[in-house]
Enzyme design. Structure first.
Site, PDB file in Angstrom:
ATOM      1  CE  LYS A 141      -4.059   2.026   0.526  1.00 29.70           C
ATOM      2  NZ  LYS A 141      -3.687   2.925  -0.602  1.00 29.70           N
ATOM      3  CE  LYS A 155       4.950   7.486  -1.442  1.00 25.02           C
ATOM      4  NZ  LYS A 155       4.348   7.793  -0.126  1.00 25.02           N
TER       5      LYS A 155
END
Ligand code: GLU
Length: 422
Positions: A74, A110
């Site tokens: 995430k 990311k």
């Protein structure tokens, strides 16, 4: 504004060192570090985009998937001209740690595209966003890796990305990204969540340090999504924001700036520069101001060995990811400044992303009140867990060290249970 390129601090090396240090402090086996020092997977892609003049420009896109022992990868996607592979890798490590500290069931990831969205039209940004998702789609998924907004990306960009991904899969998969507009599965309050979470953390930090927030003097670097929302919530808590800077300039007024008026001015002009309610100020001066709380909410590597010695704030609360270099951290510790690290302080964003994702998966949507109270609870809990954990440790560790140790302990236990390391 200074950034990582001219201060020569490599954020990936910093993040690796932070993990290594926490592993050592906890006496964990070395293979925990070996497992966490690099992302599980790193993808770099050429992103060809047709520009408005009809020419094709090829941008470089990245996605780092650091670790998913606690849940799907995430983390946001940033659009920035100077972003590079090491910055993305570092940010993915910090997301793993952040999610573990915030106790949201995600791992860390990311993404980024090296581009300057300020010089692109909305249509060009749309084509770039769609092509990025297309390029990364083999490694994304609402149970695999879930992007979100970050520097220079927003709800509209997320809507394009969710739409493109849904086209590829041929069904609506709103849980593929978070930070979407309300109309397409977004969550009430997501846009202001990082700033609001930061304000809760500032409130808790002030309480822990016996500092009254009424008229507490604040200096704020950065007035994007995070900085502006933080200023508005701090205004409501009675704080006095005396200075704000952004990439174009800054404004100072010792009697306080009106955050609502400043936000309105910034929406109209694109910057806080020349705001009629104050005089000009630069970053260096902002850092050296006589204030109670300093909030860096811009980019990484802003509080450095050069700027740290002049800081007079009692508390620093990090809205940006990685704003303080390790050298500066040592100086701040010597100066006895209480630093609430990014991986705790700005976790309000990913916390509400988690709420959004849960709602997408359930296709049942909560009220504003439910979201607000859950966010407050999560932020207060995260701060107090780390603060209590720090106080119970012997060797005068900082909040940053405590947050890393707290996260590393959770990650190491989960990896051991799953047979990933010893
Ligand atoms: N970009 C934000 C961060 O750095 C939010 C990430 C997310 O919601 O996944 O924490």
């Amino acid at each position: 504004m200074t950034n990582n390129k001219n201060t020569h601090v490599n954020p990936f090396q910093v993040a690796q060192h932070q993990i290594e240090h926490a592993v050592e402090q906890l006496g964990l086996p070395q293979d925990v570090y070996e497992r966490l020092k690099n992302p599980d997977r790193f993808m770099e892609a050429a992103i060809p985009v047709e520009m408005d003049d009809g020419k094709i420009r090829v941008f470089t896109g990245y996605r780092a998937q650091h670790n998913n022992v606690l849940g799907p990868y995430k983390g946001g996607i940033r659009f920035h001209p100077e972003v590079d592979a090491d910055e993305v890798k570092a940010l993915s490590i910090w997301m793993t740690i952040k999610c573990a500290v915030a106790q949201v069931p995600f791992g860390g990831g990311k993404g980024a595209v090296a581009c300057n969205p300020q010089q692109m039209s909305a249509k060009e940004i749309e084509r770039l966003s769609r092509r990025y998702i297309w390029a990364m789609s083999p490694i994304l998924g609402s149970k695999v890796d879930i992007p979100a907004p970050d520097v220079n990306t927003n709800a509209q960009v997320m809507a394009w990305m969710a739409d493109e991904y849904s086209k590829i899969r041929q069904y609506n998969d709103f849980g593929i990204v978070t930070g979407k507009p309300l109309e397409v599965g977004g969550c009430i309050g997501r846009e202001a969540a990082t700033g609001k979470g930061l304000a809760y953390v500032i409130r808790e930090a002030a309480r822990a340090k016996n500092l009254s927030l009424k008229n507490a003097v604040i200096a704020l670097q950065g007035f994007g999504k995070v900085g502006s929302a933080t200023a508005r919530f701090l205004g409501k808590l009675g704080c006095k924001i005396i200075a704000v800077t952004d990439i174009f300039g800054g404004v100072y007024n010792k009697n306080g700036l009106d955050p609502e008026k400043l936000s309105e001015y910034c929406r109209e002009t694109g910057s806080v520069k020349d705001f009629p309610g104050g005089t000009d100020i630069g970053n260096e001066e902002l850092f050296a101001l006589d204030c109670d709380i300093l909030v860096p909410a811009a980019l990484q590597n802003q509080i450095t060995a050069e700027t740290a010695p002049g800081i007079k704030a009692k508390i620093i609360v990090e809205g940006a990811n990685g704003p303080t270099t390790p050298e500066a951290d040592v100086i701040l510790k010597e100066k006895n400044i209480f630093v609430v690290p990014d991986i705790l302080a700005n976790s309000g964003g990913v916390t509400v992303s988690y709420f959004e994702w849960v709602q997408n998966n359930y296709t049942y949507y909560w009220t504003e009140k439910e979201i607000e109270s859950r966010l407050e609870l999560k932020m207060v809990e995260a701060f107090n867990h780390v603060f209590a954990y720090m106080n119970q440790l012997e060797n005068n560790v900082t909040m940053r060290e405590a947050a890393f140790m707290y996260a590393l302990q959770r990650l190491a236990e989960a990896m051991k249970m799953r047979g990933w390391c010893g």
